[in-house]
Design an enzyme around this catalytic site. Structure first.
Site, mmCIF file in Angstrom:
data_model
loop_
_atom_site.group_PDB
_atom_site.id
_atom_site.type_symbol
_atom_site.label_atom_id
_atom_site.label_comp_id
_atom_site.label_asym_id
_atom_site.label_seq_id
_atom_site.Cartn_x
_atom_site.Cartn_y
_atom_site.Cartn_z
ATOM 1 N N ASN A 14 89.897 -39.603 41.489
ATOM 2 C CA ASN A 14 89.293 -38.879 40.364
ATOM 3 C C ASN A 14 90.423 -38.277 39.541
ATOM 4 O O ASN A 14 91.016 -37.276 39.924
ATOM 5 C CB ASN A 14 88.369 -37.776 40.908
ATOM 6 N N LYS A 16 90.231 -36.800 36.750
ATOM 7 C CA LYS A 16 89.807 -35.632 35.956
ATOM 8 C C LYS A 16 90.325 -35.770 34.522
ATOM 9 O O LYS A 16 90.393 -36.888 34.021
ATOM 10 C CB LYS A 16 90.262 -34.336 36.622
ATOM 11 N N HIS A 98 79.948 -33.411 39.825
ATOM 12 C CA HIS A 98 81.181 -32.799 40.336
ATOM 13 C C HIS A 98 81.077 -31.284 40.121
ATOM 14 O O HIS A 98 80.505 -30.832 39.120
ATOM 15 C CB HIS A 98 82.391 -33.371 39.590
ATOM 16 N N GLU A 100 83.077 -29.200 39.076
ATOM 17 C CA GLU A 100 83.606 -28.731 37.787
ATOM 18 C C GLU A 100 82.564 -28.911 36.687
ATOM 19 O O GLU A 100 82.467 -28.093 35.773
ATOM 20 C CB GLU A 100 84.923 -29.467 37.465
ATOM 21 N N GLU A 168 82.145 -32.082 48.834
ATOM 22 C CA GLU A 168 83.378 -31.430 48.395
ATOM 23 C C GLU A 168 83.187 -29.919 48.410
ATOM 24 O O GLU A 168 82.623 -29.353 47.452
ATOM 25 C CB GLU A 168 83.719 -31.867 46.971
ATOM 26 N N GLY A 174 91.519 -28.684 44.986
ATOM 27 C CA GLY A 174 92.741 -28.307 44.284
ATOM 28 C C GLY A 174 93.449 -27.092 44.855
ATOM 29 O O GLY A 174 94.329 -26.522 44.214
ATOM 30 N N SER A 208 91.363 -31.467 48.422
ATOM 31 C CA SER A 208 92.741 -31.404 48.939
ATOM 32 C C SER A 208 93.079 -32.530 49.928
ATOM 33 O O SER A 208 93.830 -32.313 50.876
ATOM 34 C CB SER A 208 93.019 -30.034 49.555
ATOM 35 N N GLY A 230 93.844 -34.523 42.735
ATOM 36 C CA GLY A 230 95.271 -34.389 42.418
ATOM 37 C C GLY A 230 96.156 -35.502 42.977
ATOM 38 O O GLY A 230 96.958 -36.101 42.236
HETATM 39 P P1 PGA Z 1 91.547 -32.414 44.834
HETATM 40 O O1 PGA Z 1 90.225 -32.682 43.969
HETATM 41 O O2 PGA Z 1 91.792 -33.651 45.671
HETATM 42 O O3 PGA Z 1 92.618 -32.207 43.807
HETATM 43 O O4 PGA Z 1 91.300 -31.228 45.672
HETATM 44 C C1 PGA Z 1 89.122 -33.350 44.508
HETATM 45 C C2 PGA Z 1 88.058 -33.435 43.457
HETATM 46 O O5 PGA Z 1 87.793 -32.448 42.769
HETATM 47 O O6 PGA Z 1 87.442 -34.479 43.229
#
Ligand code: PGA
Length: 244
Positions: A14, A16, A98, A100, A168, A174, A208, A230
């Site tokens: 992803n 983002k 998601h 976000e 998640e 993150g 993460s 990330g």
């Molecule tokens: P992350 O994000 O691996 O940076 O923690 C996962 C996500 O939000 O899809």
């Protein structure tokens, strides 16, 4: 729509709100798709929709995915991208719900359910994200939250071979924090077995994930893969995670 049951493992990248033409050129070079073997691993790269055409046809044997789709199919909805547009742009998968999008853009379970229906109507496999906040976890509400998110955001006509769920925990996204392996296994067991009418979906873990922890997370019984934010921005790291 792709039958996802045939895959042993699903690894979603992803991006983002990241990427550029230059970034994509470098990423494709490092990914070196022609050297990737067709396997039982389903790799999906979810990118900002304006770049879908730049990756269309270039990821085989991996798949292309979007990061959200509109509740609407067409009309006066400035700024939206519909499921049929995603299909035209070669998307085979699309992330919806998601955290976000839920938290920053106010999307509800009902919105997500509509998006999932729109995607399925256009033969795109939805990847539905669910997860609790740290406060909800601390108040022992995780299972209640997940139950509500699943029962309200997955439509009745969804099937286990078309829809993927990604668990998640919001506090793990993150942050470098992850639940213990036991906690992940426990929650995935709950999602797979204890929510009536929604048993046995493919469940990914996200939050993460990197090449150091991917192997032990994907080694858990009820984990069918991972959703990587990330760390997926580095093509070599993403490949390492796929091969963990
Ligand atoms: P992350 O994000 O691996 O940076 O923690 C996962 C996500 O939000 O899809």
């Amino acid at each position: 729509m792709l039958k996802i049951n045939k895959f042993d493992r699903i690894v979603v990248a992803n991006w983002k709100l990241n990427g550029s033409i230059e970034f994509i050129e470098q990423y494709l070079k490092e990914l070196n798709c022609s050297k990737l073997e067709n396997s039982s691993i389903c790799g999906i790269i979810c990118i900002p929709s304006v770049y879908l055409h730049d990756l269309a046809g270039k990821l085989n044997p991996l798949f292309l995915g979007g990061q959200d789709c509109s509740n609407y199919n067409k009309g006066a909805y400035t700024g939206e991208v519909s499921a049929s547009m995603l299909k035209d742009s070669s998307c085979q998968f699309c992330i919806v719900g998601h955290s976000e999008r839920r938290q920053i853009f106010g999307q509800s379970n009902k919105d997500i359910c509509i998006k999932v229906m729109n995607l399925m109507a256009h033969n795109i496999n939805p990847i539905i994200c669910i997860g609790e906040t740290y406060e909800e976890k601390s108040n022992n509400l995780t299972k209640d939250i997940l139950y509500t998110q699943i029962s309200k955001s997955i439509p009745e006509n969804a099937t286990q071979d078309s829809v993927i769920i990604a668990y998640e925990p919001i506090w793990a996204i993150g942050t470098g924090l992850t639940p213990s392996l036991e906690e992940i296994e426990n929650i995935h067991f709950f999602i797979k077995n204890e929510i009536q009418n929604f048993e046995n979906y493919k469940i990914l873990y996200g939050g993460s994930v990197n090449s150091n922890n991917a192997s032990e997370i994907m080694g858990l019984n009820n984990v069918d893969g991972v959703l990587v934010g990330g760390a997926s921005l580095d093509a070599l790291e993403y490949k390492k995670i796929m091969n963990s």
